[in-house]
Scaffold this motif. Structure first.
Motif, mmCIF file in Angstrom:
data_model
loop_
_atom_site.group_PDB
_atom_site.id
_atom_site.type_symbol
_atom_site.label_atom_id
_atom_site.label_comp_id
_atom_site.label_asym_id
_atom_site.label_seq_id
_atom_site.Cartn_x
_atom_site.Cartn_y
_atom_site.Cartn_z
ATOM 1 N N ALA A 1 24.375 17.213 49.438
ATOM 2 C CA ALA A 1 24.727 18.450 50.129
ATOM 3 C C ALA A 1 26.148 18.893 49.807
ATOM 4 N N ASP A 2 26.797 18.231 48.833
ATOM 5 C CA ASP A 2 28.218 18.509 48.591
ATOM 6 C C ASP A 2 28.474 19.340 47.339
ATOM 7 N N HIS A 3 27.420 19.987 46.820
ATOM 8 C CA HIS A 3 27.518 20.885 45.665
ATOM 9 C C HIS A 3 27.689 20.159 44.335
ATOM 10 N N PRO B 1 18.767 6.100 36.471
ATOM 11 C CA PRO B 1 17.931 5.814 37.653
ATOM 12 C C PRO B 1 18.722 5.819 38.959
ATOM 13 N N MET B 2 20.041 5.957 38.889
ATOM 14 C CA MET B 2 20.867 6.009 40.091
ATOM 15 C C MET B 2 21.015 7.434 40.604
ATOM 16 N N SER B 3 20.436 8.380 39.903
ATOM 17 C CA SER B 3 20.635 9.774 40.291
ATOM 18 C C SER B 3 20.169 10.033 41.716
ATOM 19 N N LYS C 1 30.985 9.244 50.470
ATOM 20 C CA LYS C 1 30.746 8.142 51.405
ATOM 21 C C LYS C 1 30.401 6.865 50.678
ATOM 22 N N LEU C 2 30.241 6.956 49.382
ATOM 23 C CA LEU C 2 29.706 5.794 48.688
ATOM 24 C C LEU C 2 30.777 4.906 48.071
ATOM 25 N N ASP C 3 32.011 5.341 48.094
ATOM 26 C CA ASP C 3 33.040 4.605 47.376
ATOM 27 C C ASP C 3 33.241 3.177 47.863
HETATM 28 N N1 GDD Z 1 22.098 11.104 56.407
HETATM 29 C C1 GDD Z 1 22.974 10.438 55.627
HETATM 30 N N2 GDD Z 1 23.325 9.162 55.972
HETATM 31 N N3 GDD Z 1 23.501 11.043 54.537
HETATM 32 C C2 GDD Z 1 24.383 10.350 53.788
HETATM 33 C C3 GDD Z 1 24.796 9.043 54.083
HETATM 34 C C4 GDD Z 1 24.213 8.425 55.248
HETATM 35 O O1 GDD Z 1 24.511 7.277 55.607
HETATM 36 N N4 GDD Z 1 25.686 8.639 53.140
HETATM 37 C C5 GDD Z 1 25.833 9.679 52.296
HETATM 38 N N5 GDD Z 1 25.071 10.716 52.687
HETATM 39 C C6 GDD Z 1 24.923 12.027 52.045
HETATM 40 C C7 GDD Z 1 26.221 12.748 51.775
HETATM 41 O O2 GDD Z 1 26.613 13.532 52.875
HETATM 42 C C8 GDD Z 1 25.868 13.584 50.569
HETATM 43 O O3 GDD Z 1 25.208 14.788 50.923
HETATM 44 C C9 GDD Z 1 24.885 12.700 49.812
HETATM 45 O O4 GDD Z 1 24.350 11.804 50.773
HETATM 46 C C10 GDD Z 1 25.554 11.913 48.671
HETATM 47 O O5 GDD Z 1 26.652 11.192 49.193
HETATM 48 P P1 GDD Z 1 28.093 11.238 48.507
HETATM 49 O O6 GDD Z 1 28.999 10.522 49.414
HETATM 50 O O7 GDD Z 1 28.439 12.620 48.076
HETATM 51 O O8 GDD Z 1 27.785 10.342 47.216
HETATM 52 P P2 GDD Z 1 28.531 10.332 45.810
HETATM 53 O O9 GDD Z 1 28.749 11.699 45.310
HETATM 54 O O10 GDD Z 1 29.696 9.421 45.896
HETATM 55 O O11 GDD Z 1 27.411 9.588 44.914
HETATM 56 C C11 GDD Z 1 26.623 10.256 43.976
HETATM 57 O O12 GDD Z 1 26.299 9.350 42.955
HETATM 58 C C12 GDD Z 1 25.390 8.332 43.314
HETATM 59 C C13 GDD Z 1 25.162 7.463 42.118
HETATM 60 O O13 GDD Z 1 26.343 6.888 41.677
HETATM 61 C C14 GDD Z 1 25.374 10.856 44.589
HETATM 62 O O14 GDD Z 1 24.773 11.732 43.672
HETATM 63 C C15 GDD Z 1 24.348 9.806 44.980
HETATM 64 O O15 GDD Z 1 23.149 10.470 45.394
HETATM 65 C C16 GDD Z 1 24.086 8.932 43.786
HETATM 66 O O16 GDD Z 1 23.176 7.911 44.142
#
Ligand code: GDD
Ligand code: MN
Length: 376
Positions: free
Chosen positions: A93-95, A158-160, A214-216
């Motif tokens: 949802a973060d564009h 596959p991590m997409s 949130k994933l860092d």
């Molecule tokens: N409901 C819910 N609960 N949503 C979550 C949670 C959670 O615990 N954690 C993260 N999200 C949502 C975020 O708000 C965002 O819309 C989306 O999931 C992806 O999270 P980001 O925090 O933006 O992830 P990113 O950009 O660091 O990680 C990207 O790369 C990963 C692979 O390395 C994303 O594209 C991931 O989808 C991908 O797996």
């Protein structure tokens, strides 16, 4: 028109991104009958309120507000199961994911030639330059390589977190998905059989618009947990395996503290006379309390990261309940091992049985009373 497509948007603190995304979705999906389901884990920034406000303006937007739940993968699964649309997509949802790919993906699925369409950051023609995080690019590459090896899935990414598939396929296999962490696509690919026919779209992975990733912090850990879950999770449940690993580290802490206390006592200046037995009892008590506190903390950080207790009062009450659970476990441990020994079983196997019983007991009690409202 009948509903054709549902776009699932898992969110955690994405308030500032929703309005712009709604506009981009509407523009990209002109001529398609779509809905977007925002699955929000009760974000403190009021994402769900914003989603409902948008929903009043545009009924294509819906919102699921989950209470006491956490996790990208489980949010995606719940969202995909909550629509009547025959085709579902998941995107961030973060564009960072370009909605312009959606109609192309929909076409690929609609053609019947493919079961899965997904956007790859590493396909020919894709780019991660705008992401601005070279460290993450590298880490993703490595994770992808490991994932390909472990699951036998052969995709460039596959991590997409951006993909589309038929809702029915998802519903059929939903029960077999682990739902742990955020590797939802990998999970689906490794679960669905026969193997899905996949169409790959190169993605120009953008920088996040508002808020932060949130994933860092937990990225590597969640990834490893996810792999374990796929690999052995059915034999020994993932959470129990984590709990047991923490317990084993706790045992080492216990022994170290005991040794340290005994050494301190023996090295104490002459004049302070302490009996060996007394020193042992003091040492055991200090070691047990330290190890238990250590276990509580580590379980709170890792095993129950999704239900983490925060703040002084919840932490203190959690610790007290954990201590109570462990005390009961210890009594069971000593009781069972002594009974076994009295029946002629050797000390070591008897002790191992005692430890095994106590761990199951501690796990059951603490996941129910310390971290779980619902006993999961
Ligand atoms: N409901 C819910 N609960 N949503 C979550 C949670 C959670 O615990 N954690 C993260 N999200 C949502 C975020 O708000 C965002 O819309 C989306 O999931 C992806 O999270 P980001 O925090 O933006 O992830 P990113 O950009 O660091 O990680 C990207 O790369 C990963 C692979 O390395 C994303 O594209 C991931 O989808 C991908 O797996
Ligand atoms: Mn992101």
């Amino acid at each position: 028109m009948t509903l054709e497509l549902a776009v699932i948007l898992p969110t955690l603190n994405e308030r500032g991104n929703l309005r712009g995304l709604e506009r981009r979705l509407a523009a990209a999906l002109e001529g398609v009958d779509w809905e977007a389901i925002i699955v929000d884990d009760n974000s403190p920034d009021g994402t769900a309120d914003e989603a409902r406000a948008l929903s009043l303006e545009n009924p294509r937007i819906r919102c699921i507000q989950r209470i006491d739940r956490r996790g990208l993968a489980s949010a995606a699964i719940e969202g995909m199961c909550a629509t009547a649309a025959p085709v579902v997509a998941v995107m961030d949802a973060d564009h960072q994911h370009d909605p312009a790919l959606l109609p192309k993906m929909l076409k690929a699925i609609g053609s019947g030639e493919y079961d899965l369409a997904y956007a790859s950051r590493f396909a020919e023609g894709a780019s991660t330059d705008k992401w601005g995080q070279p460290g993450r690019v590298k880490a993703s590459g490595l994770a992808n390589a490991i994932a390909r090896r472990v699951t036998g899935v052969d995709l460039s990414d596959p991590m997409s977190g951006y993909f589309m598939m038929r809702a029915e396929t998802l519903r059929q296999h939903a029960g077999g998905l682990s739902g742990v962490g955020f590797k939802i696509l990998l999970d689906i690919l490794a679960t669905v059989s026969p193997p899905m026919r996949v169409k790959e779209f190169p993605l120009d992975f953008a920088a996040r618009v508002a808020g932060e990733s949130k994933l860092d912090r937990t990225i590597v850990f969640e990834f490893l947990v996810g792999l374990y879950d796929k690999w052995l999770g059915r034999v020994i449940p993932t959470r129990f395996a984590l709990f047991g690993t923490v317990g084993a580290i706790g045992a080492v802490v216990h022994l170290a503290v005991l040794a340290l206390t005994l050494w301190l006592v023996s090295a104490s200046p002459a004049g302070v006379t302490t009996s060996k037995e007394a020193a042992f009892i003091v040492g055991q008590t200090v070691a047990a309390i330290t190890a238990m506190t250590f276990n509580f903390e580590l379980n709170n950080e890792l095993t129950y990261a999704d239900k983490r207790l925060r703040g002084l009062i919840p932490l203190l009450t959690g610790w007290a309940k954990f201590a109570a659970a462990c005390a009961v476990g210890m009594v069971a441990n000593i009781g069972v091992s002594s009974i076994l020994m009295s029946r002629g079983i050797d000390a070591l196997p008897a002790a191992i049985c005692g430890i095994a019983l106590a761990s199951v007991w501690n796990f059951a009690l603490s996941s129910r009373f310390v971290w779980g409202k619902y006993g999961t």
